[in-house]
Design a protein around this motif. Structure first.
Motif, PDB file in Angstrom:
ATOM      1  N   LEU A  96       8.350   0.386  -0.682  1.00  0.00           N
ATOM      2  CA  LEU A  96       9.149   1.359  -1.415  1.00  0.00           C
ATOM      3  C   LEU A  96       8.643   2.753  -1.092  1.00  0.00           C
ATOM      4  CD1 LEU A  96      11.428   1.420  -3.658  1.00  0.00           C
ATOM      5  CD2 LEU A  96       9.564   1.781  -5.295  1.00  0.00           C
ATOM      6  N   LEU A  97       9.544   3.644  -0.662  1.00  0.00           N
ATOM      7  CA  LEU A  97       9.172   5.005  -0.285  1.00  0.00           C
ATOM      8  C   LEU A  97       8.958   5.890  -1.509  1.00  0.00           C
ATOM      9  CD1 LEU A  97      11.589   5.863   2.672  1.00  0.00           C
ATOM     10  CD2 LEU A  97       9.093   5.696   2.774  1.00  0.00           C
ATOM     11  N   GLY A 107       3.013   6.641  -9.683  1.00  0.00           N
ATOM     12  CA  GLY A 107       4.118   5.752 -10.011  1.00  0.00           C
ATOM     13  C   GLY A 107       3.686   4.307 -10.134  1.00  0.00           C
ATOM     14  N   ALA A 108       2.856   3.843  -9.204  1.00  0.00           N
ATOM     15  CA  ALA A 108       2.423   2.453  -9.245  1.00  0.00           C
ATOM     16  C   ALA A 108       1.611   2.163 -10.500  1.00  0.00           C
ATOM     17  CB  ALA A 108       1.618   2.115  -7.997  1.00  0.00           C
ATOM     18  N   LEU A 109       0.650   3.033 -10.799  1.00  0.00           N
ATOM     19  CA  LEU A 109      -0.214   2.784 -11.959  1.00  0.00           C
ATOM     20  C   LEU A 109       0.550   2.953 -13.265  1.00  0.00           C
ATOM     21  CD1 LEU A 109      -3.497   4.419 -10.660  1.00  0.00           C
ATOM     22  CD2 LEU A 109      -3.090   1.991 -11.104  1.00  0.00           C
ATOM     23  N   GLN A 110       1.418   3.946 -13.330  1.00  0.00           N
ATOM     24  CA  GLN A 110       2.200   4.142 -14.550  1.00  0.00           C
ATOM     25  C   GLN A 110       3.126   2.968 -14.809  1.00  0.00           C
ATOM     26  OE1 GLN A 110       5.847   5.552 -13.916  1.00  0.00           O
ATOM     27  NE2 GLN A 110       6.117   4.451 -15.840  1.00  0.00           N
ATOM     28  N   ALA A 111       3.690   2.402 -13.744  1.00  0.00           N
ATOM     29  CA  ALA A 111       4.633   1.295 -13.909  1.00  0.00           C
ATOM     30  C   ALA A 111       3.935  -0.033 -14.177  1.00  0.00           C
ATOM     31  CB  ALA A 111       5.512   1.172 -12.660  1.00  0.00           C
ATOM     32  N   LEU A 112       2.722  -0.202 -13.652  1.00  0.00           N
ATOM     33  CA  LEU A 112       2.032  -1.487 -13.779  1.00  0.00           C
ATOM     34  C   LEU A 112       1.151  -1.577 -15.022  1.00  0.00           C
ATOM     35  CD1 LEU A 112       0.931  -2.079 -10.077  1.00  0.00           C
ATOM     36  CD2 LEU A 112       2.669  -3.359 -11.348  1.00  0.00           C
ATOM     37  N   VAL A 241       4.598   2.172  -1.268  1.00  0.00           N
ATOM     38  CA  VAL A 241       3.874   1.058  -1.865  1.00  0.00           C
ATOM     39  C   VAL A 241       4.464  -0.210  -1.287  1.00  0.00           C
ATOM     40  CG1 VAL A 241       3.226  -0.145  -3.974  1.00  0.00           C
ATOM     41  CG2 VAL A 241       3.482   2.347  -3.996  1.00  0.00           C
ATOM     42  N   ALA A 242       3.601  -1.092  -0.778  1.00  0.00           N
ATOM     43  CA  ALA A 242       4.055  -2.350  -0.182  1.00  0.00           C
ATOM     44  C   ALA A 242       3.506  -3.525  -0.973  1.00  0.00           C
ATOM     45  CB  ALA A 242       3.610  -2.445   1.277  1.00  0.00           C
ATOM     46  N   LEU A 251       8.713  -1.586  -9.472  1.00  0.00           N
ATOM     47  CA  LEU A 251       8.496  -0.152  -9.287  1.00  0.00           C
ATOM     48  C   LEU A 251       9.828   0.593  -9.225  1.00  0.00           C
ATOM     49  CD1 LEU A 251       5.600  -0.126  -6.660  1.00  0.00           C
ATOM     50  CD2 LEU A 251       5.444   0.058  -9.141  1.00  0.00           C
ATOM     51  N   THR A 252      10.811  -0.015  -8.591  1.00  0.00           N
ATOM     52  CA  THR A 252      12.136   0.612  -8.521  1.00  0.00           C
ATOM     53  C   THR A 252      12.704   0.837  -9.915  1.00  0.00           C
ATOM     54  OG1 THR A 252      12.538  -0.490  -6.398  1.00  0.00           O
ATOM     55  CG2 THR A 252      14.453   0.393  -7.547  1.00  0.00           C
TER      56      THR A 252
END
Length: 390
Positions: A96-97, A107-112, A241-242, A251-252
């Motif tokens: 995801l770009l 974004g990754a940490l906030q979403a997870l 993020v892959a 994440l989307t």
């Protein structure tokens, strides 16, 4: 502006200046002939005219801007192709770009994560990872740098309930050392945790084919969350993020820095696709970089310079005090050489350093000039010390 705000700004500025931590931007002109040993253009792709042509063609075809967020109307076929290519490079099902590496980590940490998540971070992780933990409100503990024993201790003592996430840089941006990915993955697995690695400075440089210090060598079971940036070795801009299809879909849906941001300019995506093509077609760039790193370390050791234990393009010289670092940086600038002068709070007190970075684009003559200038810095310092002695 109300007087309270004027006072606040003035006091903050005065405090930082007094501490010797004032930062200044330098406007770099390509015509000034300065040799850049401060950037992160590890493969020399940022100035490659083929990337510029690809970016221009992408802009002509799709427009200069993304026009809208990826979830509205900004996700174009060039973005989709780039995500697929990045997933393939890293050996993951999906990618995801994001517009920047900072946003990808936030974004990754906030979403997870949430306040029920237990987060374990290397003490020297990048600021974006630390800020992402704060944004998520997760229960965060920091283990001693590269100390698997300390991580094991923290994981063992933590309550068993809730989700756990271990987070580390891949290549540490101020030290240049590489994380023990296998060791981190094993520790996370023993304690039912996921592992997230930010491979910003490894992607394009390390691995069998430039897939980084994680890439295909450490699969999705070992590193479920992999972050990479495009503005360093790949010479363009943005990040990704892959991971699994489920991770990318999550994440989307929930990564606010992704949902509420205009899509990456399509020309930038086109330039990155060209960079990936060159990464595969021109492995000599990585070979050239490895040769320069080995030569710099060999000759810097001969000169008695305070090298760190790094085999990556990041070659810090830890000088200790901020005043000493600034003096060496100024002497190098007199010789037309730009390096990073890194001080507290970016690094701990007493760990100020010159952050020297190497690129496949550097010529042998440029490396000669750097080494000669560093030898001159050492000689000038020795002379100044002798003159100051009674």
């Amino acid at each position: 502006m109300p007087e309270a705000w004027n006072t606040y700004l003035a006091e903050r500025a005065a405090t930082r200046r007094h501490a010797g931590r004032w930062r200044q931007r330098r406007t770099r002109r390509l015509s000034d002939g300065c040799r850049d040993f401060a950037g992160n253009d590890y493969l020399g792709l940022a100035g490659d005219p083929r990337l510029a042509d690809a970016q221009a063609e992408g802009a002509r075809r799709y427009g200069a801007g993304g026009r809208a967020s990826h979830l509205v109307s900004g996700h174009l076929e060039v973005h989709e192709e780039l995500e697929q290519r990045l997933a393939a490079l890293t050996g993951r099902p999906a990618a995801l770009l994001f517009s920047t590496g900072y946003m990808a980590n936030l974004g990754a940490l906030q979403a997870l994560c949430d306040p029920d998540t237990r987060l374990f971070q290397d003490r020297l992780n990048h600021a974006s990872l630390l800020d992402g933990a704060r944004l998520a409100g997760a229960r965060s503990r920091r283990f001693h740098h590269a100390d698997l024993g300390d991580l094991e201790r923290l994981l063992t003592r933590a309550p068993a309930e809730g989700r756990r996430l271990v987070v580390s840089d891949g290549v540490f941006s101020m030290d240049g050392d590489v994380a023990d990915i296998a060791g981190l993955a094993a520790a996370a697995r023993r304690h039912g945790a996921w592992l997230m690695v930010d491979d910003a400075h490894g992607l394009g440089v390390l691995g069998e084919a430039g897939d980084g210090c994680v890439g295909r060598a450490h699969g999705i079971d070992a590193v479920p969350v992999l972050v990479g940036t495009l503005g360093k070795a790949l010479g363009s801009a943005g990040a990704f993020v892959a991971g699994s299809e489920a991770l990318v879909e999550h994440l989307t849906q929930f990564a606010r820095p992704y949902v509420y941001t205009t899509a990456q300019p399509p020309g930038v995506a086109a330039a990155t696709l060209k960079a990936l093509q060159l990464l595969e077609a021109e492995p000599e760039r990585r070979s050239r970089l490895a040769m320069l790193i080995a030569r710099f370390r060999r000759e810097a050791t001969t000169l008695g310079l305070p090298l760190a234990a790094s085999t990556t393009p990041i070659q810090p010289l830890v000088l200790g005090e901020s005043q000493r670092v600034m003096a060496w940086a100024a002497w190098l600038a007199e010789r037309g050489i730009m390096v990073g002068a890194i001080r507290e709070p970016t690094v701990p007190r007493g760990q100020a350093r010159l952050r020297i970075t190497l690129s496949a684009a550097h010529t042998d003559n440029e490396l000669d000039a750097l080494l000669d200038a560093l030898a001159d810095c050492k000689a000038r310092e020795t002379l100044a010390g002798a003159e100051a002695s009674p």
